[in-house]
Design an enzyme around this catalytic site. Structure first.
Site, PDB file in Angstrom:
ATOM      1  N   HIS A  74       0.825  -1.212   0.000  1.00 19.23           N
ATOM      2  CA  HIS A  74       0.000   0.000   0.000  1.00 19.23           C
ATOM      3  C   HIS A  74       0.858   1.262   0.000  1.00 19.23           C
ATOM      4  CE1 HIS A  74       0.444  -0.659   4.456  1.00 19.23           C
ATOM      5  NE2 HIS A  74       0.577   0.657   4.470  1.00 19.23           N
ATOM      6  N   HIS A 134       3.830   7.443   3.312  1.00 22.54           N
ATOM      7  CA  HIS A 134       4.793   6.332   3.324  1.00 22.54           C
ATOM      8  C   HIS A 134       4.435   5.315   2.248  1.00 22.54           C
ATOM      9  CE1 HIS A 134       1.627   4.681   6.088  1.00 22.54           C
ATOM     10  NE2 HIS A 134       1.956   3.539   5.534  1.00 22.54           N
ATOM     11  N   GLU A 173       7.527   1.477   5.128  1.00 17.57           N
ATOM     12  CA  GLU A 173       6.940   0.475   6.014  1.00 17.57           C
ATOM     13  C   GLU A 173       7.245  -0.894   5.433  1.00 17.57           C
ATOM     14  OE1 GLU A 173       2.700   0.942   6.462  1.00 17.57           O
ATOM     15  OE2 GLU A 173       2.498  -0.829   7.748  1.00 17.57           O
TER      16      GLU A 173
HETATM   17 CO    CO Z   1       0.900   1.798   6.174  1.00 22.20          CO
END
Ligand code: CO
Length: 143
Positions: free
Chosen positions: A8, A87, A136
């Site tokens: 994502h 992110h 991440e």
């Molecule tokens: Co995230």
């Protein structure tokens, strides 16, 4: 580190409700999850699906709204009042192996691995060690 699927893209927003309208009516998103609170992270989150590719799930957009002024997202929105890209998140097969590999390369891990919004373990790597991108790392869901 072996680069895995782009799970994502995290997008900060001052209003998930307004962002849902944008993703639905402007971008034509057909599948948007119900927003839910993650109080320990100080955020409300919601996932917008992009179309699937083959057997893999499509990359999602993670909408993130601060629940309070302690949230890390609060500082981001103070600098970027409209919100925006916050992110990127890549999957790995083994979170602890990935942590050890990043640390061996001198990359700074932000805090300890913890349960992320998808229910698997995640950690963040410092943007200054990652070409300016808050990154991440997420263990792939097992099923
Ligand atoms: Co995230």
């Amino acid at each position: 580190m072996k680069l895995g699927r782009l799970n994502h893209i995290g997008v900060a927003t001052p209003s998930i409700a307004d962002s849902i309208i944008y993703w639905r009516d402007v971008m034509g998103a057909a599948h948007i999850s119900e927003p839910f609170d993650m109080p320990e992270q100080g955020v409300k989150v919601c996932f917008v699906d992009t179309p699937n590719h083959g057997a893999m799930n499509g990359t999602q957009i993670e909408l993130i709204e601060p629940l309070n002024s302690d949230s890390l997202i609060h500082g981001f929105l103070a600098k970027n009042p409209l919100g925006g890209q916050h992110h990127i998140c890549f999957e790995v097969p083994d979170i602890m192996a990935a942590k050890a590999e990043f640390e061996a390369l001198g990359k700074r891990i932000l805090g300890e691995p913890r349960i992320g919004a998808h229910g698997t373990m995640i950690f963040f790597v410092h943007p200054k060690d990652m070409g300016g991108m808050l990154t991440e790392i997420m263990e792939s869901p097992k099923s």
